[in-house]
Design an enzyme around this catalytic site. Structure first.
Site, short mmCIF file in Angstrom:
data_model
loop_
_atom_site.label_atom_id
_atom_site.label_comp_id
_atom_site.label_asym_id
_atom_site.label_seq_id
_atom_site.Cartn_x
_atom_site.Cartn_y
_atom_site.Cartn_z
N PHE A 206 45.09 80.04 91.14
CA PHE A 206 44.42 79.71 92.41
C PHE A 206 43.54 78.49 92.21
CE2 PHE A 206 45.39 84.15 92.89
CZ PHE A 206 45.91 84.18 94.17
N HIS A 207 43.64 77.54 93.13
CA HIS A 207 42.70 76.42 93.04
C HIS A 207 42.38 75.79 94.38
CE1 HIS A 207 46.57 74.30 92.97
NE2 HIS A 207 45.94 73.23 93.35
N ARG A 208 43.00 76.25 95.46
CA ARG A 208 42.77 75.60 96.76
C ARG A 208 41.39 75.97 97.28
NH1 ARG A 208 47.93 73.94 96.55
NH2 ARG A 208 47.15 71.82 96.52
#
Ligand code: UDP
Length: 366
Positions: A206-208
């Site tokens: 996850f990085h958004r």
């Protein structure tokens, strides 16, 4: 001799330009292909390791812009890249993807009258709160050659009034890298290194900003991963941005012992993990495509995707960011109900060759 400069800045860019650089070798007597790294991603784990894994030469230019606000980063790239263009006077630049480096380099080139080829043109999430969507729209509107990876992109560009003679349905360069390195990642020892059983784990990234920047959303995500870990061991390759937010919100020790947190992994190790995962849960763009190609079920924790073919033809499920009903979907997939999917048109490992051929023809005609 013609000169082309490809501009890369972030992890997915390196994976997309590696096959393009290799494809230019066939034209080395007539075209010099140079690589400019803006330094948007500078972390060892998000940058250097990819040049090594993907057998890319050291970049010819390194702009060292580092991280900053969107405006500041974009501006720094523009200032530094203008100097490169003034010195080098390339015949064309190539920009892949949708990061700030993509848009910033395109703005500079277009004002200096340098041709622009955009790889991965036409993708649209129709969500202008995503910085990537703005980068895509601006870059496509300035590009002279637009290379599209899936049919939705052809339709989107036509709806935006972009002239069809600039647009080429070329396939997916990210899949070129995957196909090229599949023999290598199939032999990776990462499972042994992490102590996990191939075929029996959930892989997540996850990085958004929509998922990781707010405390409430991020803590819900941690709880969700803990639930996933009651079904299978979870491997979470934590992006530096996510790591920073987990620390800031004191969430790092809220994971169950069955969630294995790792640093971002190199390309070969990460693809080896995707290939043998029971399920991938992500908000990444590229991983939606890689799972589709490898026929591994993928749940995308986003409200939209700019890569709809991965849902309509591939193995991807768009599950939304509210995480409603997603545990049930995870359970069903693990019980064997996942769709099988098929490989989208022209995702065949030869996209970079097609792109470079068209670029070279364009240069010779110009
Ligand atoms: N990736 C990787 N190591 C990781 C996580 C991702 O090599 O720990 C690869 C992944 O396989 C894909 C690319 O990085 O090829 C996707 O990058 P990212 O998710 O950062 O960007 P996006 O595709 O969302 O723009």
């Amino acid at each position: 001799m013609k000169k082309v400069i490809s501009v890369v800045g972030a992890r997915p860019n390196f994976i997309k330009i590696a096959p393009v650089h290799k494809a230019f070798e066939a034209y080395r007597n007539s075209v010099t292909h140079l690589i400019c790294h803006t330094g948007q991603h500078f972390d060892e784990k998000l940058s250097r390791i990819f040049f090594d894994d993907l057998e890319m030469p050291q970049p010819d230019f390194y702009l060292g812009v580092g991280s900053a606000s969107h405006a500041e980063q974009t501006a720094r790239i523009m200032i530094e890249f203008e100097k490169v263009l003034l010195d080098e006077k390339p015949d064309m630049i190539i920009v892949p993807g949708d990061v700030n480096s993509t848009m910033a380099a395109s703005l500079v080139a277009s004002k200096m009258g340098t041709g622009i080829a955009h790889i991965e043109a036409g993708l649209r999430s129709f969500d202008r709160t995503m910085p990537e969507e703005i980068n895509r729209i601006v870059t496509d509107s300035l590009s002279d050659l637009l290379f599209v990876s899936e049919m939705s992109g052809m339709k989107n560009l036509s709806n935006e009034g972009i002239s069809g003679d600039k647009v080429f349905f070329a396939g997916n360069v990210m899949i070129d890298s995957l196909v090229h390195y599949q023999p290598r990642f199939s032999r990776s020892h990462i499972h042994r290194k992490l102590g996990i059983e191939p075929g029996n784990y959930i892989l997540t990234t996850f990085h958004r900003p929509a998922n990781v920047d707010h405390r409430e959303g991020l803590s819900k995500l941690v709880e969700f991963l803990n639930t996933c870990a009651t079904y299978r061991n979870v491997i979470f390759a934590v992006h530096p941005r996510t790591d920073k937010m987990l620390k800031q919100y004191d969430l790092k020790d809220r994971f169950s012992k069955n969630v294995l947190l790792t640093e971002p992994l190199g390309y070969i190790e990460f693809l080896a993990l995707i290939q043998k995962a029971s399920l991938v849960v992500t908000d990444s763009g590229g991983i939606q495509e890689e799972t589709t190609f490898l026929s591994v079920p993928c749940i995308t924790i986003r409200d939209n995707t700019e890569r709809p073919v991965t849902v309509s033809e591939g193995t991807n499920y768009l599950a939304g960011t509210q995480l409603k009903g997603v545990e049930r979907l995870v359970e069903d997939i693990l019980k064997g109900s996942a769709k099988k999917g098929k490989i989208p048109e022209l995702w065949d490992g030869k996209t970079a060759e097609r792109i470079v051929k068209i670029v070279v023809r364009h240069l010779n005609e110009g």
